[in-house]
Motif scaffolding. Sequence first.
Motif, PDB file in Angstrom:
ATOM      1  N   LEU A   9       0.827  -1.193   0.000  1.00 50.50           N
ATOM      2  CA  LEU A   9       0.000   0.000   0.000  1.00 50.50           C
ATOM      3  C   LEU A   9       0.868   1.252   0.000  1.00 50.50           C
ATOM      4  CD1 LEU A   9      -2.827   1.221   0.120  1.00 50.50           C
ATOM      5  CD2 LEU A   9      -2.666   1.133   2.616  1.00 50.50           C
ATOM      6  N   ALA A  10       1.915   1.264   0.810  1.00 52.55           N
ATOM      7  CA  ALA A  10       2.813   2.414   0.876  1.00 52.55           C
ATOM      8  C   ALA A  10       3.535   2.618  -0.467  1.00 52.55           C
ATOM      9  CB  ALA A  10       3.824   2.228   2.003  1.00 52.55           C
ATOM     10  N   THR A  11       3.973   1.535  -1.080  1.00 54.31           N
ATOM     11  CA  THR A  11       4.652   1.635  -2.373  1.00 54.31           C
ATOM     12  C   THR A  11       3.702   2.180  -3.433  1.00 54.31           C
ATOM     13  OG1 THR A  11       6.030  -0.250  -1.772  1.00 54.31           O
ATOM     14  CG2 THR A  11       5.955   0.346  -4.092  1.00 54.31           C
ATOM     15  N   PHE A  12       2.493   1.662  -3.445  1.00 56.20           N
ATOM     16  CA  PHE A  12       1.506   2.132  -4.400  1.00 56.20           C
ATOM     17  C   PHE A  12       1.225   3.615  -4.199  1.00 56.20           C
ATOM     18  CE2 PHE A  12      -1.849   1.894  -7.357  1.00 56.20           C
ATOM     19  CZ  PHE A  12      -2.894   2.640  -6.861  1.00 56.20           C
ATOM     20  N   ALA A  13       1.062   4.041  -2.956  1.00 56.58           N
ATOM     21  CA  ALA A  13       0.790   5.449  -2.665  1.00 56.58           C
ATOM     22  C   ALA A  13       1.967   6.326  -3.093  1.00 56.58           C
ATOM     23  CB  ALA A  13       0.509   5.625  -1.180  1.00 56.58           C
ATOM     24  N   PHE A  14       3.185   5.877  -2.837  1.00 53.67           N
ATOM     25  CA  PHE A  14       4.371   6.633  -3.222  1.00 53.67           C
ATOM     26  C   PHE A  14       4.457   6.784  -4.736  1.00 53.67           C
ATOM     27  CE2 PHE A  14       8.396   8.523  -2.718  1.00 53.67           C
ATOM     28  CZ  PHE A  14       9.258   7.977  -3.661  1.00 53.67           C
ATOM     29  N   LEU A  15       4.209   5.712  -5.461  1.00 54.26           N
ATOM     30  CA  LEU A  15       4.255   5.779  -6.919  1.00 54.26           C
ATOM     31  C   LEU A  15       3.181   6.710  -7.470  1.00 54.26           C
ATOM     32  CD1 LEU A  15       5.014   2.066  -7.821  1.00 54.26           C
ATOM     33  CD2 LEU A  15       6.578   4.013  -7.893  1.00 54.26           C
ATOM     34  N   ARG A  16       2.001   6.673  -6.895  1.00 56.50           N
ATOM     35  CA  ARG A  16       0.930   7.583  -7.321  1.00 56.50           C
ATOM     36  C   ARG A  16       1.310   9.034  -7.035  1.00 56.50           C
ATOM     37  NH1 ARG A  16      -2.861   6.808 -10.740  1.00 56.50           N
ATOM     38  NH2 ARG A  16      -4.268   8.107  -9.561  1.00 56.50           N
ATOM     39  N   PHE A  17       1.951   9.276  -5.895  1.00 57.65           N
ATOM     40  CA  PHE A  17       2.394  10.619  -5.553  1.00 57.65           C
ATOM     41  C   PHE A  17       3.416  11.121  -6.575  1.00 57.65           C
ATOM     42  CE2 PHE A  17       3.480  14.245  -3.128  1.00 57.65           C
ATOM     43  CZ  PHE A  17       4.874  14.361  -3.165  1.00 57.65           C
ATOM     44  N   ALA A  23       3.083  15.162 -13.152  1.00 54.26           N
ATOM     45  CA  ALA A  23       2.039  15.788 -13.963  1.00 54.26           C
ATOM     46  C   ALA A  23       1.892  17.262 -13.619  1.00 54.26           C
ATOM     47  CB  ALA A  23       0.714  15.064 -13.765  1.00 54.26           C
ATOM     48  N   GLN A  24       2.195  17.637 -12.380  1.00 55.98           N
ATOM     49  CA  GLN A  24       2.077  19.023 -11.934  1.00 55.98           C
ATOM     50  C   GLN A  24       3.217  19.898 -12.444  1.00 55.98           C
ATOM     51  OE1 GLN A  24      -0.473  20.380 -10.249  1.00 55.98           O
ATOM     52  NE2 GLN A  24      -1.502  18.401 -10.389  1.00 55.98           N
ATOM     53  N   ALA A  25       4.354  19.291 -12.746  1.00 57.41           N
ATOM     54  CA  ALA A  25       5.520  20.059 -13.178  1.00 57.41           C
ATOM     55  C   ALA A  25       5.216  20.731 -14.513  1.00 57.41           C
ATOM     56  CB  ALA A  25       6.734  19.146 -13.320  1.00 57.41           C
TER      57      ALA A  25
END
Length: 98
Positions: A9-17, A23-25
């Motif tokens: 879950l933490a890895t998935f959240a980090f990758l999504r972040f 995308a924001q850059a």
Amino acid sequence: MRRLALWLLATFAFLRFLRWKRAQAVPAAAPPAPEPVAAPEPETDPRAEELRAKLEARKEQVAEPEPEPAAPEPDERRRSVHERGRHAVEQMRDSGSD
């Protein structure tokens, strides 16, 4: 098992972040494209004219290909195949009786 789920879950959240952050850059402005320069008019090569004339002469000389002979009718073809088969069987019988 619980730790594994937490790590996933933490890895998935980090990758999504990271994906969201990328995308924001704002992409840097691309440098302006150089102005196209018109190519100079090519000089007419006399050899090119000779080759064009030869090509036209060849095109005129080329004869149309001869049409292929028409395929025999299915009945005629079947008859000839049967005749060849009978002839082959007769030869085998004659050579086996020696």
